[in-house]
Scaffold this motif. Structure first.
Motif, PDB file in Angstrom:
ATOM      1  N   ALA A  57       0.922  -1.279  -0.082  1.00 39.16           N
ATOM      2  CA  ALA A  57      -0.056   0.008   0.106  1.00 39.16           C
ATOM      3  C   ALA A  57       0.856   1.278   0.125  1.00 39.16           C
ATOM      4  O   ALA A  57       0.269   2.366  -0.235  1.00 39.16           O
ATOM      5  CB  ALA A  57      -0.989   0.049   1.155  1.00 39.16           C
ATOM      6  N   LEU A  58       2.088   1.214   0.260  1.00 40.30           N
ATOM      7  CA  LEU A  58       3.053   2.376   0.402  1.00 40.30           C
ATOM      8  C   LEU A  58       3.090   2.721  -1.336  1.00 40.30           C
ATOM      9  O   LEU A  58       3.114   2.000  -2.173  1.00 40.30           O
ATOM     10  CB  LEU A  58       4.238   1.869   0.837  1.00 40.30           C
ATOM     11  CG  LEU A  58       4.449   1.422   2.211  1.00 40.30           C
ATOM     12  CD1 LEU A  58       5.737   1.155   2.785  1.00 40.30           C
ATOM     13  CD2 LEU A  58       4.003   2.947   3.061  1.00 40.30           C
ATOM     14  N   PRO A  59       3.612   4.099  -1.201  1.00 39.95           N
ATOM     15  CA  PRO A  59       3.735   4.789  -2.624  1.00 39.95           C
ATOM     16  C   PRO A  59       5.167   3.972  -3.204  1.00 39.95           C
ATOM     17  O   PRO A  59       5.809   3.558  -2.493  1.00 39.95           O
ATOM     18  CB  PRO A  59       4.167   6.110  -2.451  1.00 39.95           C
ATOM     19  CG  PRO A  59       3.749   6.428  -1.069  1.00 39.95           C
ATOM     20  CD  PRO A  59       3.614   5.149  -0.443  1.00 39.95           C
ATOM     21  N   ASP A  60       5.320   4.154  -4.321  1.00 45.91           N
ATOM     22  CA  ASP A  60       6.482   3.594  -5.254  1.00 45.91           C
ATOM     23  C   ASP A  60       7.770   4.293  -4.693  1.00 45.91           C
ATOM     24  O   ASP A  60       8.917   3.684  -4.786  1.00 45.91           O
ATOM     25  CB  ASP A  60       6.318   3.470  -6.665  1.00 45.91           C
ATOM     26  CG  ASP A  60       5.359   2.653  -7.233  1.00 45.91           C
ATOM     27  OD1 ASP A  60       4.766   1.584  -6.353  1.00 45.91           O
ATOM     28  OD2 ASP A  60       4.677   2.878  -8.372  1.00 45.91           O
ATOM     29  N   THR A  61       7.756   5.344  -4.155  1.00 44.72           N
ATOM     30  CA  THR A  61       8.797   6.251  -3.840  1.00 44.72           C
ATOM     31  C   THR A  61       9.367   5.734  -2.592  1.00 44.72           C
ATOM     32  O   THR A  61      10.531   6.209  -2.146  1.00 44.72           O
ATOM     33  CB  THR A  61       8.208   7.659  -3.519  1.00 44.72           C
ATOM     34  OG1 THR A  61       7.257   7.811  -2.718  1.00 44.72           O
ATOM     35  CG2 THR A  61       8.155   8.150  -4.996  1.00 44.72           C
ATOM     36  N   ALA A  62       8.426   4.722  -1.757  1.00 44.55           N
ATOM     37  CA  ALA A  62       9.023   4.580  -0.296  1.00 44.55           C
ATOM     38  C   ALA A  62      10.262   3.730  -0.598  1.00 44.55           C
ATOM     39  O   ALA A  62      10.647   2.986  -1.436  1.00 44.55           O
ATOM     40  CB  ALA A  62       8.180   3.370   0.410  1.00 44.55           C
ATOM     41  N   ARG A  63      11.213   3.944   0.401  1.00 43.40           N
ATOM     42  CA  ARG A  63      12.548   3.418   0.593  1.00 43.40           C
ATOM     43  C   ARG A  63      13.007   3.272   1.886  1.00 43.40           C
ATOM     44  O   ARG A  63      12.801   4.129   3.078  1.00 43.40           O
ATOM     45  CB  ARG A  63      13.508   4.468  -0.190  1.00 43.40           C
ATOM     46  CG  ARG A  63      15.038   4.119  -0.353  1.00 43.40           C
ATOM     47  CD  ARG A  63      15.566   4.012  -1.599  1.00 43.40           C
ATOM     48  NE  ARG A  63      16.882   3.723  -1.787  1.00 43.40           N
ATOM     49  CZ  ARG A  63      17.048   2.226  -1.848  1.00 43.40           C
ATOM     50  NH1 ARG A  63      16.290   1.338  -2.260  1.00 43.40           N
ATOM     51  NH2 ARG A  63      18.212   2.215  -1.944  1.00 43.40           N
TER      52      ARG A  63
END
Length: 133
Positions: A57-63
């Motif tokens: 569910a996190l954005p693709d930008t999560a790191r």
């Protein structure tokens, strides 16, 4: 029963977090997390599926980035940053993991929004040696 050393456990946590949070390879991540995984975090649903679904569910930008990792016995504590998670500030985390049979079996965390330089009363960053904002 697989017994791992503290050094092996540190390496496994770093590889597991990279596989799940950065690469988003859920099939490969299953080999790191026990199917009996116990989640103590108030913001994550129970079990391995709860964690994996949260990451989905996190954005693709999560790191995830790691700053420090320590281990004793079957426990590891990782000091890291979760950025790009769709919140106003990154989370600075102390993730505590217990190993069983060579897999991540149990998890606790302590989370705090990352302070900017203007917000830091100490004048020091919470992660690394410089501020990102």
């Amino acid at each position: 029963m697989t017994k791992t050393t503290p050094e092996q456990n540190k390496a496994l946590v770093l590889e597991a977090f990279d596989t799940l949070f950065n690469k988003r390879d859920y099939v490969a991540a299953e080999r790191f997390w026990s199917d009996r995984y116990v989640q103590h975090s108030a913001h994550i649903p129970p079990g391995r599926d709860g964690l994996f679904n949260l990451v989905r569910a996190l954005p693709d930008t999560a790191r995830y980035e790691n700053q420090l990792i320590v281990a004793e016995g079957d426990h590891v504590i990782a000091h890291g940053r979760f950025s790009g998670i769709g919140r106003p500030a990154a989370w600075i985390a102390a993730d505590i993991v217990r190993f069983e049979d060579g897999k991540l079996a149990e998890h606790w965390d302590v989370l705090q929004d990352e302070a900017t330089k203007a917000e830091s009363v100490s004048g020091l960053p919470m992660f690394g040696d410089r501020f990102t904002a």
